[in-house]
Design an enzyme around this catalytic site. Structure first.
Site, PDB file in Angstrom:
ATOM      1  N   HIS A  57      23.844  85.057  51.664  1.00 37.21           N
ATOM      2  CA  HIS A  57      24.059  83.715  51.225  1.00 37.21           C
ATOM      3  C   HIS A  57      25.157  83.502  50.282  1.00 37.21           C
ATOM      4  CE1 HIS A  57      19.775  82.856  52.984  1.00 37.21           C
ATOM      5  NE2 HIS A  57      19.770  84.367  52.683  1.00 37.21           N
ATOM      6  N   SER A  63      54.654  80.157  44.878  1.00 32.04           N
ATOM      7  CA  SER A  63      54.685  78.755  44.977  1.00 32.04           C
ATOM      8  C   SER A  63      56.169  78.259  44.422  1.00 32.04           C
ATOM      9  CB  SER A  63      53.680  78.423  43.706  1.00 32.04           C
ATOM     10  OG  SER A  63      53.917  77.066  43.143  1.00 32.04           O
ATOM     11  N   LYS A  77      52.026  81.946  40.626  1.00 33.95           N
ATOM     12  CA  LYS A  77      51.103  81.915  41.680  1.00 33.95           C
ATOM     13  C   LYS A  77      51.510  83.282  42.675  1.00 33.95           C
ATOM     14  CE  LYS A  77      48.070  79.916  43.180  1.00 33.95           C
ATOM     15  NZ  LYS A  77      48.227  78.562  43.776  1.00 33.95           N
ATOM     16  N   GLU A  97      45.482  83.280  55.014  1.00 31.18           N
ATOM     17  CA  GLU A  97      44.845  81.819  55.337  1.00 31.18           C
ATOM     18  C   GLU A  97      45.507  81.193  56.704  1.00 31.18           C
ATOM     19  OE1 GLU A  97      45.342  79.360  51.261  1.00 31.18           O
ATOM     20  OE2 GLU A  97      46.797  80.608  51.452  1.00 31.18           O
TER      21      GLU A  97
END
Ligand code: ARG
Length: 450
Positions: free
Chosen positions: A153, A274, A280, A287
């Site tokens: 969970h 970035s 970043k 992804e």
């Protein structure tokens, strides 16, 4: 576009209709396979005495020459790859070329070519899958004693090793390998000799052609043979399922690489920056693996929907199978490949943020060993957790007196001795995260991969 079927028509096809109808822009990928099917078919025709041995030889050597000329053929002149091969052959060797299409149709030919393509490509997919398995195994071997939080969970549940985590994905992709092998058997059925729908008036030895082309068998029914596209659905399903596995792994890499989890380091060479925020370091590769699974699912749905309700036998709708199938096959190869590289370029860090509540089952099981029924042990350990939550303490920070006030059965020494490694090693079942069990998983995996 030049046609193989102009005879009955008084007019040429409308140029826009011609363009809409054509498949050559994408089925020229099947050139090699169409030539191979032609060579096998010519062999069968000559063996059956339908063409002379000399004609058979002429066709075969012509097709072989054609193969070497692929880059010089202007495919755009033709409706599809089958017309291109036949007409280029005839231009090359003369009238003998006009005999190649005896006893065959583009319906059995396209199904044969596409299956041949899939059979060949699936070997490349298998290679990529094996590389991914090897990468996961390597990651596992480095992490048999690196213990991380396991979740159910998405809540902190029980400690496992990072090796156990990697081996969980190993199992997923091992299943994909088995599925691939099943689907490779299923696609290895040859439609050639089914003609357009009803076979051929010529006694073509289909067992011969099947063997010559490397198929396990010839299809048993000509109507099914020309209209079966299960193999396209199979490989789109395989790709979709594998991509779902990839997306789950990718998602975990993404969250583990966050500052919040701080559990995985992605090598700079597999991360992105970035354009605005200098601090970043983004997990774009993971992804994309996560995102691309959407396309694979869409491809599967597209093939199933294309086939739904289609009457026997061949219908032009089926021409739509190819771009979808190619997209899945190309896509999954590249995803599996980059996933293996990504795994090679991540490292697990040490989890320094111990949560002793994750030993709750160990505490309860210890009580069970001391003769407390499990339900009571669960209740006592639950009270222990409740007390700690209320007082902002970990199990290991409680005094003997506090433990005794919760239950006289709680053993301070046992609780103080707990740590992630010990917790994992208390697991005695096969397939568990104990070091011993994970080392067995790794040994079995190494034997499997060899
Ligand atoms: N381009 C067609 C396809 O991909 C080849 C088969 C055409 N057959 C026909 N009867 N028009 O399905």
């Amino acid at each position: 576009m030049a046609k193989t079927w102009q005879g009955r028509f008084k007019k040429q096809i409308d140029p826009e209709a011609d363009k809409f109808n054509a498949s050559v822009s994408f089925d020229k990928r099947l050139f090699k396979h169409d030539v191979a099917a032609g060579i096998a078919h010519a062999g069968a025709l000559s063996r059956a005495g339908i063409i002379t041995a000399a004609e058979g030889k002429k066709i075969t050597s012509g097709l072989k020459k054609l193969l070497a000329m692929e880059s010089r053929i202007d495919f755009s002149k033709y409706e599809d790859v089958h017309s291109a091969v036949e007409m280029e052959l005839t231009a090359l060797i003369g009238d003998a070329g006009k005999k190649l299409h005896t006893g065959r149709s583009r319906n059995d030919l396209v199904a044969t070519d596409t299956r041949l393509y899939v059979m060949e490509d699936s070997a490349l997919i298998e290679k990529e899958l094996k590389l991914l398995l090897k990468a996961l195994l390597k990651l596992a071997k480095k992490n048999t004693r690196n213990f991380i939080k396991g979740y159910t969970h998405m809540q902190q549940a029980q400690y496992v090793s990072a090796a156990h985590w990697a081996m969980a994905y190993f199992e997923m992709f091992k299943r994909d390998l088995a599925l691939l092998s099943t689907f490779r058997d299923r696609v290895s059925v040859m439609p050639l000799g089914s003609g357009a729908i009803a076979g051929s008036n010529f006694a073509i030895d289909r067992a011969y052609t099947a063997k010559a082309l490397g198929f396990k068998a010839a299809c048993a029914n000509s109507m099914d043979g020309v209209s079966d596209r299960d193999f396209a659905a199979d490989f789109c399903y395989f790709s979709a399922l594998s991509s779902v596995h990839l997306s789950r792994m990718a998602e975990e890499i993404i969250i583990y690489a966050t500052t919040e989890f701080n559990l995985i380091d992605i090598d700079d060479s597999f991360a992105t920056g970035s354009s605005l925020m200098p601090q970043k370091k983004n997990p774009d590769i993971a992804e994309l693996l996560r995102g691309k699974s959407a396309g694979f699912m869409g491809n599967l749905l597209s093939v199933l929907a294309m086939m739904k309700g289609l009457p026997l036998t061949y219908n032009k709708d089926m021409q739509e199978d190819k771009e979808t199938l190619f997209r899945s096959l190309d896509g999954i190869k590249s995803c599996l490949h980059i996933a293996a590289r990504l795994i090679d370029n991540i490292a697990f860090k040490k989890d320094n943020n111990e949560n002793t509540f994750m030993y709750s089952v160990d505490v309860a099981d210890y009580l069970v060993e001391k003769g407390v029924p499990f339900r009571d042990a669960h209740e006592i350990t639950g009270k222990l957790v409740g007390y700690c939550v209320e007082n902002g303490k970990q199990f290991t920070q409680l005094s003997k007196a506090e433990l005794a006030s919760i239950s006289p059965k709680l053993d301070a020494g046992m609780i103080a001795s707990l740590n992630p490694e010990k917790s994992a090693n208390m697991k005695k079942t096969a397939g568990s995260p104990s070091v011993k069990s994970v080392e067995k998983q790794i040994a079995d995996a190494e034997r499997f991969i060899k």
